[in-house]
Design a protein around this motif. Structure first.
Motif, PDB file in Angstrom:
ATOM      1  N   SER A 220       0.821  -1.214   0.000  1.00  0.00           N
ATOM      2  CA  SER A 220       0.000   0.000   0.000  1.00  0.00           C
ATOM      3  C   SER A 220       0.855   1.263   0.000  1.00  0.00           C
ATOM      4  O   SER A 220       0.481   2.278  -0.601  1.00  0.00           O
ATOM      5  CB  SER A 220      -0.929   0.016   1.216  1.00  0.00           C
ATOM      6  N   THR A 221       1.996   1.220   0.675  1.00  0.00           N
ATOM      7  CA  THR A 221       2.876   2.391   0.708  1.00  0.00           C
ATOM      8  C   THR A 221       3.357   2.744  -0.691  1.00  0.00           C
ATOM      9  O   THR A 221       3.365   3.910  -1.092  1.00  0.00           O
ATOM     10  CB  THR A 221       4.080   2.127   1.624  1.00  0.00           C
ATOM     11  N   GLU A 222       3.748   1.726  -1.441  1.00  0.00           N
ATOM     12  CA  GLU A 222       4.224   1.960  -2.811  1.00  0.00           C
ATOM     13  C   GLU A 222       3.100   2.468  -3.706  1.00  0.00           C
ATOM     14  O   GLU A 222       3.290   3.398  -4.506  1.00  0.00           O
ATOM     15  CB  GLU A 222       4.803   0.669  -3.386  1.00  0.00           C
ATOM     16  N   VAL A 223       1.907   1.887  -3.561  1.00  0.00           N
ATOM     17  CA  VAL A 223       0.768   2.325  -4.366  1.00  0.00           C
ATOM     18  C   VAL A 223       0.425   3.777  -4.045  1.00  0.00           C
ATOM     19  O   VAL A 223       0.175   4.587  -4.940  1.00  0.00           O
ATOM     20  CB  VAL A 223      -0.448   1.409  -4.123  1.00  0.00           C
ATOM     21  N   VAL A 228      -1.025   9.079  -5.176  1.00  0.00           N
ATOM     22  CA  VAL A 228      -1.493  10.316  -4.546  1.00  0.00           C
ATOM     23  C   VAL A 228      -0.963  11.580  -5.237  1.00  0.00           C
ATOM     24  O   VAL A 228      -1.737  12.523  -5.471  1.00  0.00           O
ATOM     25  CB  VAL A 228      -1.159  10.311  -3.043  1.00  0.00           C
ATOM     26  N   PRO A 229       0.335  11.650  -5.599  1.00  0.00           N
ATOM     27  CA  PRO A 229       0.779  12.865  -6.306  1.00  0.00           C
ATOM     28  C   PRO A 229       0.006  13.112  -7.600  1.00  0.00           C
ATOM     29  O   PRO A 229      -0.302  14.259  -7.944  1.00  0.00           O
ATOM     30  CB  PRO A 229       2.261  12.578  -6.592  1.00  0.00           C
ATOM     31  N   LYS A 230      -0.343  12.057  -8.318  1.00  0.00           N
ATOM     32  CA  LYS A 230      -1.105  12.211  -9.559  1.00  0.00           C
ATOM     33  C   LYS A 230      -2.531  12.693  -9.270  1.00  0.00           C
ATOM     34  O   LYS A 230      -3.070  13.537  -9.985  1.00  0.00           O
ATOM     35  CB  LYS A 230      -1.140  10.888 -10.323  1.00  0.00           C
ATOM     36  N   LEU A 231      -3.121  12.162  -8.210  1.00  0.00           N
ATOM     37  CA  LEU A 231      -4.462  12.579  -7.836  1.00  0.00           C
ATOM     38  C   LEU A 231      -4.468  14.039  -7.368  1.00  0.00           C
ATOM     39  O   LEU A 231      -5.397  14.798  -7.688  1.00  0.00           O
ATOM     40  CB  LEU A 231      -5.005  11.662  -6.737  1.00  0.00           C
TER      41      LEU A 231
END
Length: 269
Positions: A220-223, A228-231
């Motif tokens: 989950s950390t990698e995802v 999140v930056p893209k969102l």
């Protein structure tokens, strides 16, 4: 008739001559230079990157929006040039009118440039992150973007004078939305953990979006670090919750959009 008879030799010679003439008449040229020119001589259209101006420039559109083209930034893999469309002093569109191409450069450009365009619109400045795997293209993009912003600042139209009569009182500051306010969306529980979005607004414009809660631990950390930056960029770019989910982060994206919408609802209220 004997083989050495003169009449026989004359007949053989005549037959050979006629055969040679027929053979020559049946032959045609292998190619026709004129027809070859007509079929393949049409000029090829120039590459898209070569259609843009090589120097910086600006143009005022009829709608009031204006375009500004940054200077060409030469990189190790080819030139980069950025064109901005602005409404007032706000970037509404960014595009690379020149970018490296050919071989691996084409793949790198197709991956990096859309992200750089989106980041430029979201940030409104040249202070954007380089795209992984496209260091030189990113550096050239940022350099041309900064030159376009410099030109935009120099060519910005002067503010129009107020047409209100002198006796009219100015609008009350309290009627305007506060500058730099932050609004936290609701916490949204997902299959992999909670998601919560915080917005920073200047008036009614989202100047910054961030996830103050997101799934973490293990995969989950990698995802989260990828999605999140893209969102965040998409939220600032679209100024709404109508953004695309990030591939490989379906649950996190859905939670982000739901919390983002709640933050927007609170900001509107």
């Amino acid at each position: 008739m004997k083989k050495s008879h003169p009449l026989r030799r004359v007949m053989l010679a005549t037959a050979a001559t006629v055969s040679g003439i027929v053979l020559l008449l049946s032959l045609k040229p292998g190619s026709d230079p004129a027809s070859a020119s007509a079929q393949g001589g049409a000029a090829q259209p120039p590459a898209a990157g070569q259609e843009s101006p090589q120097g910086g420039g600006s143009e005022q559109a009829a709608s009031g929006a204006r375009t500004v083209t940054g200077s060409v930034a030469d990189t190790q893999y080819g030139p980069v040039q950025v064109r901005l469309t602005l409404s007032g002093d706000k970037i509404t569109k960014a595009e690379a009118v020149q970018a490296p191409s050919g071989g691996q450069s084409t793949t790198v450009t197709e991956n990096a440039v859309p992200k750089l365009n989106q980041a430029a619109v979201a940030a409104g400045t040249a202070d954007i992150d380089a795209v992984s795997g496209a260091t030189y293209t990113s550096a050239g993009y940022k350099k041309s973007l900064q030159s376009a912003l410099d030109q935009a600042a120099q060519s910005a139209p002067a503010p129009a004078e107020s047409s209100a009569p002198p006796s009219q009182a100015p609008a009350s500051p309290s009627a305007e939305a506060p500058e730099g306010q932050t609004v936290d969306g609701d916490v949204v529980q997902t299959q992999y953990g909670p998601v919560q979005v915080r917005l920073t607004l200047n008036g009614t414009t989202i100047s910054k979006a961030e996830a103050i809660q997101a799934p973490s631990g293990g995969q989950s950390t990698e995802v989260t670090s990828n999605a999140v930056p893209k969102l965040n960029q998409a939220a600032a770019a679209t100024q709404s919750a109508d953004i695309d989910a990030v591939s490989g982060a379906t649950y996190t994206s859905a939670g982000y959009k739901k919390s983002l919408q709640s933050a927007l609802d609170k900001a509107g209220a």
